[in-house]
Write an enzyme that holds these catalytic residues in place. Structure first.
Site, PDB file in Angstrom:
ATOM      1  N   LYS A   1      -3.279 -10.359  -7.146  1.00  0.00           N
ATOM      2  CA  LYS A   1      -5.275 -11.660  -7.111  1.00  0.00           C
ATOM      3  C   LYS A   1      -5.713  -9.820  -7.276  1.00  0.00           C
ATOM      4  O   LYS A   1      -5.621  -8.925  -7.774  1.00  0.00           O
ATOM      5  CB  LYS A   1      -5.049 -11.156  -5.753  1.00  0.00           C
ATOM      6  CG  LYS A   1      -4.675  -9.695  -4.932  1.00  0.00           C
ATOM      7  CD  LYS A   1      -5.670 -10.226  -3.057  1.00  0.00           C
ATOM      8  CE  LYS A   1      -5.380  -9.137  -2.192  1.00  0.00           C
ATOM      9  NZ  LYS A   1      -6.999  -8.892  -1.867  1.00  0.00           N
TER      10      LYS A   1
ATOM     11  N   LYS B   1       0.698  -0.949   0.099  1.00  0.00           N
ATOM     12  CA  LYS B   1      -0.700   0.055   0.295  1.00  0.00           C
ATOM     13  C   LYS B   1       0.895   1.452   0.088  1.00  0.00           C
ATOM     14  O   LYS B   1       0.458   2.031  -1.002  1.00  0.00           O
ATOM     15  CB  LYS B   1      -0.561   0.236   1.267  1.00  0.00           C
ATOM     16  CG  LYS B   1      -1.948  -0.997   1.257  1.00  0.00           C
ATOM     17  CD  LYS B   1      -3.192  -1.457   1.642  1.00  0.00           C
ATOM     18  CE  LYS B   1      -4.525  -1.564   1.600  1.00  0.00           C
ATOM     19  NZ  LYS B   1      -5.558  -1.646   2.909  1.00  0.00           N
TER      20      LYS B   1
ATOM     21  N   LYS C   1     -10.177  -4.384  -5.639  1.00  0.00           N
ATOM     22  CA  LYS C   1     -10.862  -3.311  -5.890  1.00  0.00           C
ATOM     23  C   LYS C   1      -9.652  -1.816  -6.215  1.00  0.00           C
ATOM     24  O   LYS C   1     -10.255  -1.453  -7.278  1.00  0.00           O
ATOM     25  CB  LYS C   1     -10.725  -2.488  -4.708  1.00  0.00           C
ATOM     26  CG  LYS C   1     -12.125  -3.623  -4.238  1.00  0.00           C
ATOM     27  CD  LYS C   1     -12.842  -2.485  -2.266  1.00  0.00           C
ATOM     28  CE  LYS C   1     -13.086  -3.985  -1.473  1.00  0.00           C
ATOM     29  NZ  LYS C   1     -12.772  -3.596  -0.588  1.00  0.00           N
TER      30      LYS C   1
HETATM   31  P1  ADP Z   1      -9.152  -5.869  -1.437  1.00  0.00           P
HETATM   32  O1  ADP Z   1      -8.081  -6.479  -1.818  1.00  0.00           O
HETATM   33  O2  ADP Z   1     -10.337  -5.766  -2.787  1.00  0.00           O
HETATM   34  O3  ADP Z   1      -9.039  -4.152  -1.020  1.00  0.00           O
HETATM   35  P2  ADP Z   1     -10.039  -6.619   0.899  1.00  0.00           P
HETATM   36  O4  ADP Z   1      -9.089  -6.040   1.965  1.00  0.00           O
HETATM   37  O5  ADP Z   1     -11.441  -4.924   1.476  1.00  0.00           O
HETATM   38  O6  ADP Z   1     -10.161  -6.457  -0.432  1.00  0.00           O
HETATM   39  O7  ADP Z   1     -10.992  -7.981   1.838  1.00  0.00           O
HETATM   40  C1  ADP Z   1     -11.828  -7.766   2.385  1.00  0.00           C
HETATM   41  C2  ADP Z   1     -11.664  -9.306   2.475  1.00  0.00           C
HETATM   42  O8  ADP Z   1     -11.399  -9.993   1.687  1.00  0.00           O
HETATM   43  C3  ADP Z   1     -10.380  -9.991   2.790  1.00  0.00           C
HETATM   44  O9  ADP Z   1     -11.125 -11.166   3.942  1.00  0.00           O
HETATM   45  C4  ADP Z   1      -9.689 -10.527   2.008  1.00  0.00           C
HETATM   46  O10 ADP Z   1      -8.460 -11.228   2.981  1.00  0.00           O
HETATM   47  C5  ADP Z   1     -10.339 -10.949   0.827  1.00  0.00           C
HETATM   48  N1  ADP Z   1     -10.107 -10.980   0.091  1.00  0.00           N
HETATM   49  C6  ADP Z   1      -9.367  -9.502  -1.143  1.00  0.00           C
HETATM   50  N2  ADP Z   1      -9.071 -10.021  -2.119  1.00  0.00           N
HETATM   51  C7  ADP Z   1      -9.430 -11.232  -2.460  1.00  0.00           C
HETATM   52  C8  ADP Z   1      -9.292 -12.299  -3.368  1.00  0.00           C
HETATM   53  N3  ADP Z   1      -8.313 -11.420  -4.944  1.00  0.00           N
HETATM   54  N4  ADP Z   1      -9.607 -13.306  -3.512  1.00  0.00           N
HETATM   55  C9  ADP Z   1     -10.020 -13.916  -2.488  1.00  0.00           C
HETATM   56  N5  ADP Z   1      -9.635 -12.890  -1.159  1.00  0.00           N
HETATM   57  C10 ADP Z   1      -9.789 -12.725  -0.961  1.00  0.00           C
END
Ligand code: ADP
Ligand code: TRP
Length: 328
Positions: free
Chosen positions: A195, A114, A198
């Site tokens: 991965k 980040k 968002k």
């Molecule tokens: P992002 O990475 O999209 O900002 P968040 O950090 O808000 O997502 O993650 C919310 C939940 O979703 C967490 O438990 C995170 O580990 C899970 N998560 C986020 N991206 C993935 C992914 N690509 N595959 C599986 N789980 C994910």
């Protein structure tokens, strides 16, 4: 007493299928298993460690509350709440700060990633993020924390902090464990080596994407130039990712899906996957629209849950204050 389970998601934008298959779908399943006392919250305090607009933030909070309910989280079965409404999260995180070595936080990959992504806003909250996350969890004596695999390093730190506090001040906290789904890391449709996140919306399938958008995104998903359908995550990560999503939504194994598509084209797999995703989330989309037509009702559910969570959290923080000598 059933073992306690805690998890949260940040209100920082629309949920994608990675969030769903890695976290939210599991939340609902675990709740309905009735094996746990479940707490699910909106991690609004965490979400302000990235740039935000206050008006937009309020909307994101309401929308994530609606996502939770539309996905099947049920206030009769789980405590659903908003992190910032339970003051003990912030209080405990301050106390935990004082036993957290800087070096441990400097090692966190999420902080490093980040920091690269938001060079103009490397704030202390971003650095301290995992300590607040530890507080979120150990405040409720949680044993189990369902998350995607990107959060496992934070859980390791949570265990370290619980252990350290216990050693210093006497047994107070439980060391929690992470719980992964079969798809703990859904990859980006645009770049299967990263991965789905968002922060890269082009590679995301959002839960409230309309069928047309799903079709367009899946048909453009990056795959290799092969023709035969086979499950080979190492050499054909793009195709493997599509098969994994397909498998997760049908409760089958990716290899079985590949066998089912034997002799068919990538285009055919993509067409069927797009239809599957669109169908799978049809009810979710409808429920969410209905919920958002009445945001006050949605927020009432979370206000009531926040009161319940506060009771539990306040008892724990009182114990912590005793242990560190703030009260007799
Ligand atoms: P992002 O990475 O999209 O900002 P968040 O950090 O808000 O997502 O993650 C919310 C939940 O979703 C967490 O438990 C995170 O580990 C899970 N998560 C986020 N991206 C993935 C992914 N690509 N595959 C599986 N789980 C994910
Ligand atoms: N850090 C998590 C994420 O980015 C969200 C989160 C905050 C969380 N506190 C938590 C998850 C406590 C599980 C338990 O997705």
């Amino acid at each position: 007493m059933k073992p306690v389970l805690v998890s949260g998601i940040q209100p920082s934008g629309k949920l994608h299928i990675g969030n769903y298959l890695g976290a939210l779908k599991n939340f609902t399943g675990l709740q309905n298993s009735e094996d746990y006392q479940c707490y699910f919250f909106i991690a609004d305090l965490h979400s302000i460690t990235e740039a935000f607009d206050p008006k937009e933030k309020r909307k994101q909070i309401i929308e994530l509350c609606a996502d939770y309910l539309a996905a099947g989280l049920d206030p009769k079965k789980s405590v659903l709440f908003i992190q910032s409404k339970v003051a003990a999260h912030s209080e405990l995180s301050w106390i935990l700060n004082t036993i957290t070595p800087m070096g441990e936080l400097e090692r966190m990959t999420q902080f490093k990633d980040k920091s690269l992504r938001q060079e103009e806003n490397i704030n202390a909250g971003l650095f301290d993020y995992p300590v607040l996350m530890a507080a979120d969890i150990i405040l409720y004596d949680a044993r189990t924390v369902p998350v995607g695999d990107d959060q496992l390093q934070h859980l390791e730190l949570t265990r370290t902090l619980a252990r350290k506090f216990n050693a210093k001040f006497g047994q107070t906290f439980i060391e929690p464990k992470g719980l992964l789904t079969k798809t703990p890391r859904v990859m980006s449709l645009k770049d299967p080596t990263k991965k789905m996140s968002k922060s890269q919306p082009e590679g995301c399938l959002f839960l409230d994407d309309e069928p047309e958008a799903i079709k367009a995104k899946v048909s453009r998903a990056v795959t290799d130039s092969g023709t035969a359908i086979a499950y080979d995550p190492e050499h054909r990560p793009g195709l493997a990712n599509l098969l994994e999503i397909y498998a997760a939504l049908t409760h089958l194994e990716p290899r079985a899906i590949a066998a089912e598509f034997d002799g068919e084209s990538y285009a055919e797999l993509k067409r069927k996957l797009a239809a599957l995703v669109a169908g799978h989330f049809a009810e979710f989309r409808m429920k969410k629209k209905k919920l958002l037509a009445s945001p006050a009702t949605v927020m009432k559910v979370f206000d009531a849950g926040s009161k319940k969570a506060t009771k539990i959290a306040d008892a724990k923080i009182a114990e912590v204050k005793k242990k560190v000598g703030f009260v007799a």
